[in-house]
Scaffold this active site. Structure first.
Site, PDB file in Angstrom:
ATOM      1  N   PRO A 106       0.793  -1.228   0.000  1.00 29.73           N
ATOM      2  CA  PRO A 106       0.000   0.000   0.000  1.00 29.73           C
ATOM      3  C   PRO A 106       0.830   1.286   0.000  1.00 29.73           C
ATOM      4  O   PRO A 106       1.897   1.349   0.618  1.00 29.73           O
ATOM      5  CB  PRO A 106      -0.818  -0.096   1.297  1.00 29.73           C
ATOM      6  CG  PRO A 106      -0.098  -1.084   2.140  1.00 29.73           C
ATOM      7  CD  PRO A 106       0.562  -2.044   1.195  1.00 29.73           C
ATOM      8  N   ASN A 107       0.299   2.246  -0.708  1.00 30.22           N
ATOM      9  CA  ASN A 107       0.850   3.606  -0.823  1.00 30.22           C
ATOM     10  C   ASN A 107       2.099   3.702  -1.696  1.00 30.22           C
ATOM     11  O   ASN A 107       2.580   4.804  -1.957  1.00 30.22           O
ATOM     12  CB  ASN A 107       1.137   4.220   0.572  1.00 30.22           C
ATOM     13  CG  ASN A 107      -0.102   4.277   1.427  1.00 30.22           C
ATOM     14  OD1 ASN A 107      -1.120   4.821   0.993  1.00 30.22           O
ATOM     15  ND2 ASN A 107      -0.057   3.700   2.612  1.00 30.22           N
ATOM     16  N   ARG A 154       5.384  10.892  -2.506  1.00 31.63           N
ATOM     17  CA  ARG A 154       5.144  10.557  -1.102  1.00 31.63           C
ATOM     18  C   ARG A 154       6.440  10.619  -0.294  1.00 31.63           C
ATOM     19  O   ARG A 154       7.387   9.894  -0.600  1.00 31.63           O
ATOM     20  CB  ARG A 154       4.586   9.137  -1.074  1.00 31.63           C
ATOM     21  CG  ARG A 154       4.474   8.521   0.280  1.00 31.63           C
ATOM     22  CD  ARG A 154       4.219   7.025   0.184  1.00 31.63           C
ATOM     23  NE  ARG A 154       4.070   6.515   1.525  1.00 31.63           N
ATOM     24  CZ  ARG A 154       4.374   5.289   1.908  1.00 31.63           C
ATOM     25  NH1 ARG A 154       4.815   4.408   1.036  1.00 31.63           N
ATOM     26  NH2 ARG A 154       4.222   4.926   3.160  1.00 31.63           N
ATOM     27  N   ASN A 173       7.932  -5.840  -1.309  1.00 29.39           N
ATOM     28  CA  ASN A 173       7.897  -4.711  -0.374  1.00 29.39           C
ATOM     29  C   ASN A 173       6.474  -4.644   0.169  1.00 29.39           C
ATOM     30  O   ASN A 173       5.586  -4.076  -0.472  1.00 29.39           O
ATOM     31  CB  ASN A 173       8.273  -3.396  -1.057  1.00 29.39           C
ATOM     32  CG  ASN A 173       8.346  -2.253  -0.049  1.00 29.39           C
ATOM     33  OD1 ASN A 173       7.896  -2.409   1.093  1.00 29.39           O
ATOM     34  ND2 ASN A 173       8.897  -1.127  -0.445  1.00 29.39           N
ATOM     35  N   ALA A 178       3.334  -0.912   4.589  1.00 26.07           N
ATOM     36  CA  ALA A 178       2.812  -0.906   5.968  1.00 26.07           C
ATOM     37  C   ALA A 178       2.343  -2.286   6.420  1.00 26.07           C
ATOM     38  O   ALA A 178       2.333  -2.581   7.619  1.00 26.07           O
ATOM     39  CB  ALA A 178       1.678   0.105   6.093  1.00 26.07           C
ATOM     40  N   HIS A 196       4.263  -4.632   8.955  1.00 32.56           N
ATOM     41  CA  HIS A 196       4.183  -4.542  10.412  1.00 32.56           C
ATOM     42  C   HIS A 196       2.845  -5.032  10.965  1.00 32.56           C
ATOM     43  O   HIS A 196       2.614  -4.958  12.163  1.00 32.56           O
ATOM     44  CB  HIS A 196       4.425  -3.079  10.829  1.00 32.56           C
ATOM     45  CG  HIS A 196       5.501  -2.409  10.015  1.00 32.56           C
ATOM     46  ND1 HIS A 196       6.815  -2.836  10.041  1.00 32.56           N
ATOM     47  CD2 HIS A 196       5.454  -1.391   9.104  1.00 32.56           C
ATOM     48  CE1 HIS A 196       7.534  -2.082   9.202  1.00 32.56           C
ATOM     49  NE2 HIS A 196       6.729  -1.206   8.618  1.00 32.56           N
ATOM     50  N   ASP A 215       0.948 -15.765   5.906  1.00 30.73           N
ATOM     51  CA  ASP A 215       0.386 -17.102   5.686  1.00 30.73           C
ATOM     52  C   ASP A 215       0.281 -17.421   4.195  1.00 30.73           C
ATOM     53  O   ASP A 215       0.482 -18.569   3.785  1.00 30.73           O
ATOM     54  CB  ASP A 215      -0.986 -17.225   6.354  1.00 30.73           C
ATOM     55  CG  ASP A 215      -0.880 -17.355   7.871  1.00 30.73           C
ATOM     56  OD1 ASP A 215       0.236 -17.538   8.382  1.00 30.73           O
ATOM     57  OD2 ASP A 215      -1.927 -17.270   8.545  1.00 30.73           O
ATOM     58  N   GLU A 225      12.474  -9.797   1.254  1.00 30.32           N
ATOM     59  CA  GLU A 225      11.741  -8.626   1.769  1.00 30.32           C
ATOM     60  C   GLU A 225      12.570  -7.376   1.487  1.00 30.32           C
ATOM     61  O   GLU A 225      13.779  -7.352   1.767  1.00 30.32           O
ATOM     62  CB  GLU A 225      11.534  -8.799   3.282  1.00 30.32           C
ATOM     63  CG  GLU A 225      10.870  -7.614   3.947  1.00 30.32           C
ATOM     64  CD  GLU A 225      10.786  -7.760   5.472  1.00 30.32           C
ATOM     65  OE1 GLU A 225      10.959  -8.899   5.997  1.00 30.32           O
ATOM     66  OE2 GLU A 225      10.572  -6.739   6.135  1.00 30.32           O
ATOM     67  N   HIS A 266      12.749  -2.969   1.547  1.00 32.92           N
ATOM     68  CA  HIS A 266      12.230  -1.652   1.928  1.00 32.92           C
ATOM     69  C   HIS A 266      13.133  -0.577   1.353  1.00 32.92           C
ATOM     70  O   HIS A 266      14.370  -0.722   1.370  1.00 32.92           O
ATOM     71  CB  HIS A 266      12.176  -1.501   3.453  1.00 32.92           C
ATOM     72  CG  HIS A 266      11.336  -2.551   4.097  1.00 32.92           C
ATOM     73  ND1 HIS A 266       9.965  -2.523   4.070  1.00 32.92           N
ATOM     74  CD2 HIS A 266      11.674  -3.693   4.739  1.00 32.92           C
ATOM     75  CE1 HIS A 266       9.490  -3.594   4.680  1.00 32.92           C
ATOM     76  NE2 HIS A 266      10.510  -4.324   5.098  1.00 32.92           N
ATOM     77  N   LEU A 267      12.532   0.484   0.885  1.00 30.25           N
ATOM     78  CA  LEU A 267      13.309   1.613   0.378  1.00 30.25           C
ATOM     79  C   LEU A 267      14.052   2.288   1.527  1.00 30.25           C
ATOM     80  O   LEU A 267      15.237   2.621   1.417  1.00 30.25           O
ATOM     81  CB  LEU A 267      12.368   2.634  -0.284  1.00 30.25           C
ATOM     82  CG  LEU A 267      11.657   2.134  -1.549  1.00 30.25           C
ATOM     83  CD1 LEU A 267      10.223   2.612  -1.578  1.00 30.25           C
ATOM     84  CD2 LEU A 267      12.407   2.594  -2.779  1.00 30.25           C
ATOM     85  N   SER A 268      13.344   2.514   2.619  1.00 32.50           N
ATOM     86  CA  SER A 268      13.943   3.196   3.768  1.00 32.50           C
ATOM     87  C   SER A 268      14.550   2.179   4.724  1.00 32.50           C
ATOM     88  O   SER A 268      14.213   0.983   4.675  1.00 32.50           O
ATOM     89  CB  SER A 268      12.873   4.017   4.502  1.00 32.50           C
ATOM     90  OG  SER A 268      11.895   3.162   5.069  1.00 32.50           O
ATOM     91  N   ARG A 305      13.803   4.131  12.051  1.00 36.46           N
ATOM     92  CA  ARG A 305      12.550   4.897  12.107  1.00 36.46           C
ATOM     93  C   ARG A 305      11.735   4.526  13.354  1.00 36.46           C
ATOM     94  O   ARG A 305      12.290   3.977  14.307  1.00 36.46           O
ATOM     95  CB  ARG A 305      11.787   4.668  10.800  1.00 36.46           C
ATOM     96  CG  ARG A 305      12.615   5.116   9.580  1.00 36.46           C
ATOM     97  CD  ARG A 305      11.872   4.928   8.279  1.00 36.46           C
ATOM     98  NE  ARG A 305      10.663   5.744   8.241  1.00 36.46           N
ATOM     99  CZ  ARG A 305       9.706   5.591   7.331  1.00 36.46           C
ATOM    100  NH1 ARG A 305       9.825   4.658   6.393  1.00 36.46           N
ATOM    101  NH2 ARG A 305       8.633   6.372   7.353  1.00 36.46           N
ATOM    102  N   ARG A 335       7.960   0.208  13.252  1.00 35.50           N
ATOM    103  CA  ARG A 335       8.469  -0.293  11.958  1.00 35.50           C
ATOM    104  C   ARG A 335       9.600  -1.308  12.137  1.00 35.50           C
ATOM    105  O   ARG A 335      10.093  -1.874  11.162  1.00 35.50           O
ATOM    106  CB  ARG A 335       8.968   0.863  11.088  1.00 35.50           C
ATOM    107  CG  ARG A 335       7.881   1.794  10.632  1.00 35.50           C
ATOM    108  CD  ARG A 335       8.395   2.844   9.666  1.00 35.50           C
ATOM    109  NE  ARG A 335       7.550   4.018   9.693  1.00 35.50           N
ATOM    110  CZ  ARG A 335       6.420   4.155   8.984  1.00 35.50           C
ATOM    111  NH1 ARG A 335       6.022   3.210   8.176  1.00 35.50           N
ATOM    112  NH2 ARG A 335       5.700   5.258   9.085  1.00 35.50           N
TER     113      ARG A 335
HETATM  114  C1  DQA Z   1       8.443   0.783   3.492  1.00 33.60           C
HETATM  115  C2  DQA Z   1       8.606   0.968   5.004  1.00 33.60           C
HETATM  116  C3  DQA Z   1       7.277   0.764   5.721  1.00 33.60           C
HETATM  117  O1  DQA Z   1       7.441   0.933   7.124  1.00 33.60           O
HETATM  118  C4  DQA Z   1       6.270   1.776   5.232  1.00 33.60           C
HETATM  119  O2  DQA Z   1       5.001   1.551   5.836  1.00 33.60           O
HETATM  120  C5  DQA Z   1       6.149   1.823   3.751  1.00 33.60           C
HETATM  121  C6  DQA Z   1       7.354   1.674   2.924  1.00 33.60           C
HETATM  122  C7  DQA Z   1       9.752   1.105   2.727  1.00 33.60           C
HETATM  123  O3  DQA Z   1       9.836   0.724   1.561  1.00 33.60           O
HETATM  124  O4  DQA Z   1      10.650   1.764   3.268  1.00 33.60           O
HETATM  125  O5  DQA Z   1       5.084   2.094   3.209  1.00 33.60           O
HETATM  126  O6  DQA Z   1       8.128  -0.579   3.237  1.00 33.60           O
END
Ligand code: DQA
Length: 148
Positions: free
Chosen positions: A10-11, A18, A75, A78, A81, A88, A99, A101-103, A108, A112
């Site tokens: 999501p997002n 963003r 990725n 959210a 978490h 599952d 897995e 993550h960009l950040s 953080r 997270r």
């Molecule tokens: C994320 C890190 C997550 O905590 C966050 O909710 C995201 C992006 C990342 O790519 O850094 O939406 O997965």
């Protein structure tokens, strides 16, 4: 030739606009294009899927078994978490995944720091912006080579 699937949670459709301080200025299409090119150069198949809905990601994971996906780059955003259901789904299809993550989630907020995926992933890459995806793809390609 192997089949790679990249899943974005999501997002991540809002990448580029963003929170660029955390997620960079590149949009999702540019990241997918970079990964598709890398797969193509290495002689592999690439597909990508983004959804803001947990059930759609679950259904995409279920489908990936019938599609003979060899490796998933995920990725979960959210859902990292929160989502036992996505965990599952990955256990059910038993397809290896990395897995991503960009950040760097560990620098953080504490919520997270916990992931529902890290302990069942082949590996975890975070903190390198769009390069996190590329590193994951390269690692997945190497893993499959080692298996052959
Ligand atoms: C994320 C890190 C997550 O905590 C966050 O909710 C995201 C992006 C990342 O790519 O850094 O939406 O997965």
């Amino acid at each position: 030739m192997a089949n790679f699937l990249t899943l974005h949670g999501p997002n991540l459709n809002l990448l580029g606009e963003r929170e660029p301080g955390h997620y960079g200025t590149e949009n999702l299409a540019a990241i997918d294009q970079m990964l598709a090119q890398h797969c193509d150069d290495a002689g592999h198949q690439f597909d990508s899927f983004q959804s803001n809905a947990e059930h759609q990601l679950i259904e995409r994971i279920h489908r990936s078994r019938a599609e003979s996906v060899d490796f998933i780059i995920f990725n979960p955003a959210a859902f990292t978490h929160t989502s036992v259901a996505l965990r599952d789904a990955l256990l059910a299809v038993n397809i290896p995944f990395i897995e991503v993550h960009l950040s760097n989630v560990h620098t953080r907020e504490t919520f997270r720091h916990h992931s529902y995926f890290s302990d069942i992933a082949v590996g975890v890459i975070c903190g390198f912006g769009k390069t996190s995806y590329l590193l994951a793809l390269e690692a997945a390609i190497q893993k499959l080579k080692e298996k052959d």
